[in-house]
Design a protein around this motif. Structure first.
Motif, short mmCIF file in Angstrom:
data_model
loop_
_atom_site.label_atom_id
_atom_site.label_comp_id
_atom_site.label_asym_id
_atom_site.label_seq_id
_atom_site.Cartn_x
_atom_site.Cartn_y
_atom_site.Cartn_z
N ASP A 214 -3.39 -5.56 -1.52
CA ASP A 214 -2.66 -4.28 -2.39
C ASP A 214 -2.68 -5.08 -3.84
O ASP A 214 -1.98 -5.98 -4.03
CB ASP A 214 -1.11 -4.29 -1.84
N GLY B 264 0.77 -1.05 -0.06
CA GLY B 264 0.06 -0.18 0.04
C GLY B 264 0.76 1.11 0.24
O GLY B 264 1.59 1.54 -0.80
N LYS B 265 0.64 2.13 1.12
CA LYS B 265 1.51 3.47 0.87
C LYS B 265 2.61 3.33 1.92
O LYS B 265 3.09 4.26 2.60
CB LYS B 265 0.51 4.35 1.53
N ALA C 172 -5.36 -1.64 0.15
CA ALA C 172 -4.31 -0.74 0.55
C ALA C 172 -3.72 -0.16 -0.79
O ALA C 172 -3.45 -0.85 -1.81
CB ALA C 172 -3.29 -1.77 1.17
N LEU D 238 -4.07 -3.83 7.00
CA LEU D 238 -4.15 -3.43 5.69
C LEU D 238 -4.94 -4.36 4.81
O LEU D 238 -4.60 -5.93 5.34
CB LEU D 238 -2.64 -3.36 5.01
N GLN E 280 -7.62 2.07 3.89
CA GLN E 280 -6.69 1.07 3.60
C GLN E 280 -6.90 -0.15 4.41
O GLN E 280 -6.33 -1.18 3.94
CB GLN E 280 -5.21 1.95 4.27
#
Length: 271
Positions: free
Chosen positions: A132, A51-52, A165, A129, A161
């Motif tokens: 992704d 994700g981030k 994610a 999370l 999220q």
């Protein structure tokens, strides 16, 4: 805040730049000082994104996995890396972490988080999370189930999220437009077929973003007419186009705030 594709692109780039090298790690600002001292001189083994979130692994060599240490970075709104050729200039400003390899160095400024991680820390992060779309090990069924049991708006769920994610405001607005889905619909109303279309589109579009370093969401046949929302940005269908005519039907693009973020959609194409 950068969307997930940018973190994956960054992880791949830094893996190419530093992978396998013993690196110098410093904290000119001092806030990461003790941690930098532990990492200094270790081998940069891996850079991965979820994700981030960005996670580095350092070790003392391929045969010394037991020595591995991890660093977790979350850039947040203000965090950013800058690259410098060697020799690097004297530090300027609040540099949380400086990493120097064989050919170049990077400075990290202003992240939300830059911290040592343990395997249990990483497990705890991944547990909170959602899947992704840019990871081969992602399980979309987890996100599908979370959406199917929620009465929150799908426009809100895609930004959560814990559900998926890496999705940010641009991908949220654009994939819902491309799927013809009203962002105000509750998650419980999203069919399995609709979710599958959203997920497949995220996988494809975010992969393009990670490869090119820019978000491209407009199909080639639609890539004409009104310019992008900002200079040097690709066109979007709805993002930051409030009040402008829809590229497909001409209806003014709608806007409202949803959970503190700007939401854009076409009332005619998304119903």
């Amino acid at each position: 805040m950068p969307e997930g594709h940018a973190l994956h692109r960054l992880a791949r780039r830094q893996q190419r730049q530093f992978g396998g090298q013993r690196v110098q790690v410093q904290s000119p600002q001092g806030r990461f000082g003790p941690e930098a001292a532990l990492l200094d001189g270790m081998r940069f083994a891996t850079a991965e994104a979820w994700g981030k979130h960005l996670v580095y692994t350092f070790d003392d060599g391929p045969e010394a996995a037991s020595s591995a240490r991890m660093v977790h970075i979350h850039l947040g709104i203000y965090g950013a890396f800058t690259e410098e050729e060697l020799p690097m200039p004297e530090p300027v400003g609040q540099i949380r972490m400086r990493m120097i390899g064989a050919d170049l160095g990077v400075d990290l400024r202003g992240p939300n988080a830059c911290e040592l991680y343990t395997p249990p820390d990483l497990d705890a992060l991944l547990a909170r999370l959602g899947p992704d779309p840019l990871r081969a090990d992602a399980d979309p069924a987890q996100a599908a189930a979370a959406i199917a049991r929620s009465r929150r708006a799908i426009g809100s769920l895609l930004m959560d999220q814990k559900v998926i994610a890496g999705v940010g405001n641009i991908y949220r607005a654009e994939v819902l437009f491309r799927a013809g889905i009203d962002p105000l619909r509750p998650g419980t109303s999203i069919t399995a077929e609709e979710f599958a279309e959203i997920w497949a589109d995220l996988v494809a579009l975010m992969a393009v973003g990670a490869e090119r370093g820019r978000i491209h969401v407009v199909r080639p046949d639609d890539d004409h007419g009104a310019p992008a929302y900002a200079a040097n940005r690709p066109r979007t269908y709805v993002y930051r186009r409030a009040g402008e005519p829809c590229r497909l039907c001409g209806t003014p693009i709608a806007w409202q705030e949803m959970e503190g973020r700007n939401l854009f959609w076409c009332p005619s194409c998304q119903h």
